[in-house]
Design a protein around this motif. Sequence first.
Motif, PDB file in Angstrom:
ATOM      1  N   GLU A 428       0.864  -1.172   0.000  1.00  0.00           N
ATOM      2  CA  GLU A 428       0.000   0.000   0.000  1.00  0.00           C
ATOM      3  C   GLU A 428       0.905   1.227   0.000  1.00  0.00           C
ATOM      4  O   GLU A 428       1.472   1.599   1.012  1.00  0.00           O
ATOM      5  CB  GLU A 428      -0.911   0.013   1.234  1.00  0.00           C
ATOM      6  N   ARG A 429       1.096   1.788  -1.165  1.00  0.00           N
ATOM      7  CA  ARG A 429       1.911   2.980  -1.389  1.00  0.00           C
ATOM      8  C   ARG A 429       3.415   2.658  -1.407  1.00  0.00           C
ATOM      9  O   ARG A 429       3.859   1.603  -0.998  1.00  0.00           O
ATOM     10  CB  ARG A 429       1.562   4.089  -0.400  1.00  0.00           C
ATOM     11  N   ARG A 451       0.079   0.066  -4.908  1.00  0.00           N
ATOM     12  CA  ARG A 451      -1.244   0.622  -5.211  1.00  0.00           C
ATOM     13  C   ARG A 451      -1.578   1.796  -4.280  1.00  0.00           C
ATOM     14  O   ARG A 451      -0.817   2.127  -3.390  1.00  0.00           O
ATOM     15  CB  ARG A 451      -2.306  -0.459  -5.119  1.00  0.00           C
ATOM     16  N   TYR A 452      -2.715   2.399  -4.550  1.00  0.00           N
ATOM     17  CA  TYR A 452      -3.129   3.638  -3.882  1.00  0.00           C
ATOM     18  C   TYR A 452      -2.136   4.763  -4.147  1.00  0.00           C
ATOM     19  O   TYR A 452      -1.855   5.596  -3.296  1.00  0.00           O
ATOM     20  CB  TYR A 452      -3.345   3.421  -2.375  1.00  0.00           C
ATOM     21  N   LEU A 547      -8.819   2.511   1.030  1.00  0.00           N
ATOM     22  CA  LEU A 547      -8.139   3.235   2.102  1.00  0.00           C
ATOM     23  C   LEU A 547      -8.736   4.633   2.231  1.00  0.00           C
ATOM     24  O   LEU A 547      -9.127   5.245   1.224  1.00  0.00           O
ATOM     25  CB  LEU A 547      -6.643   3.351   1.804  1.00  0.00           C
TER      26      LEU A 547
END
Length: 573
Positions: A428-429, A451-452, A547
């Motif tokens: 995530e990031r 992602r994100y 998120l």
Amino acid sequence: MPETPAATGAPAVDIKPRSRVVTDGIEATTSRGMLRAVGMGDEDWDKPQIGIASSWNEITPCNLSLDRLAQGAKEGVHSGGGYPLQFGTISVSDGISMGHEGMHFSLVSREVIADSVETVIMAERLDGSVLLAGCDKSIPGMLMASARLDLSSVFLYAGSIAPGWVKLSDGTEKDVTIIDSFEAVGACLAGKMSEADLKRIECAIAPGEGACGGMYTANTMASVAEALGLSLPGSAAPPSADRRRDYFAHRSGEAVVNLLRQGITTRDILTKEAFENAIALAMALGGSTNVVLHLLAIAREADVELSLHDFNRIGDKVPHVADMKPFGKYVMNDVDRHGGIPVIMKAMLDEGLLHGDALTVTGKTLAENLADLDPDPVDGTVIHTFDNPIHATGGLTILHGSLAPEGAVVKTAGFDAAVFEGPARVFERERAAIDALAEGSIEAGSVVVIRYEGPKGGPGMREMLAITAAIKGAGLGKDVLLLTDGRFSGGTTGLCIGHIAPEAVDAGPIAFVRDGDLIRVDIAARTLDLLVDDAELDSRRSGWEPLPPRYTRGVLAKYSKLVRSAAEGATTG
């Protein structure tokens, strides 16, 4: 050649299509009074008012020449019979903002630049503009503003930096650019380079003013501006410190007044054929993946239908011929030494790969400009001949598949694996991936999924240069595939696929990838697939929530509410 009012015998055009409201008649008394305070007088009221929009600042070396060039453009406007009025806009440094929170603001700055130029020119009722920029987002921001406003306008690039030179502790001597610095960081963290050599590279990468030297985003977009017809022919390649830039600045000022006299505006130039020329040149150069995002955005402002499919359609016909960094050997200064962008454009025109009848800011067609310049043939080394290309098709490819239903972008000019299949490592990031690499927990054969980081979910669609350079520095550049709904730097190397759409925050398939899932990319087939059955994916969607937003106030909060998909250029208007 496309017809203009002068060519068709139509009534003479008004060279002051908008500024009369602030210069003519009793009601303009107060505005004339204000304009007298900035230097105008009775003899100037009949002259077109030309905005000189500059992103000059001292934040980054990319823009340092623009204050000087603005003076040249103003002199050219005076010489052409207009009156120049200079104003500024912002620019951020991608090199300085890379790899931390600051990168969230980089792509956002493109929109701020376009909006701010529109705001000033609309408020002040300026008749035309010379737009000056030197960095990755300021160039497309200026071109978007030009397309949106549809006035007579000329773009001028700040120019490229000279390559640096370094001698390392083992006696190795080489030219270096900013990308060598990012990759050296990865090598140092992996124990493959000393801190002393890292310092030597740090001190060598930026010896003076100008934009990053390879065929990264700034040089790609400057070249594309020339192919679009919005810059004077030959103006993209000369280095920032070269006084030929002052000549082009003067001529740009003259050219915008000439466009007003002919009644030619930006959208007369920005036709579908102009965008096809720009895509073709980007393919031949093996340019930055960011050119896809930016051309989609500029086309939207110009009301020209352009889609991801156009990039593959054109890339099928255009060989990759420029041996340019980050994957090749050479930088923009080398292109300049061999005649600049007109050399490659003339070769492309001779091969039937460009629309020669496209109108340009000279008032002439692309073919007429090239005939006037009569550039030398390509040198065969920096720019290969078309019968001996580096790759048979263009350097950029659009992928689709179960992981990217709306598309993804890969720079095939440097993608060594025709097919890559491996298990996912999901982060995530970007920060989480950088930490995992530092811990040594990313293994060869893995598919790193970050992602994100998309336009909305990032927000701001950050560039992933820090992680890609670190992967290469760790010796995994050919053994790890990196996928993201974010972007990559024009200087990124390695096996990298970005712009995956829909993005994670919009419930794109990338949101449902889990560690260990097999992912397969097939470059020839142009596919990017998540090898998980539909029933399993449906179960993962059940109860899913993205998120939460990272920003709930300020410019990033506003941006995330307005921005469109990367497949549409990540525009906000």
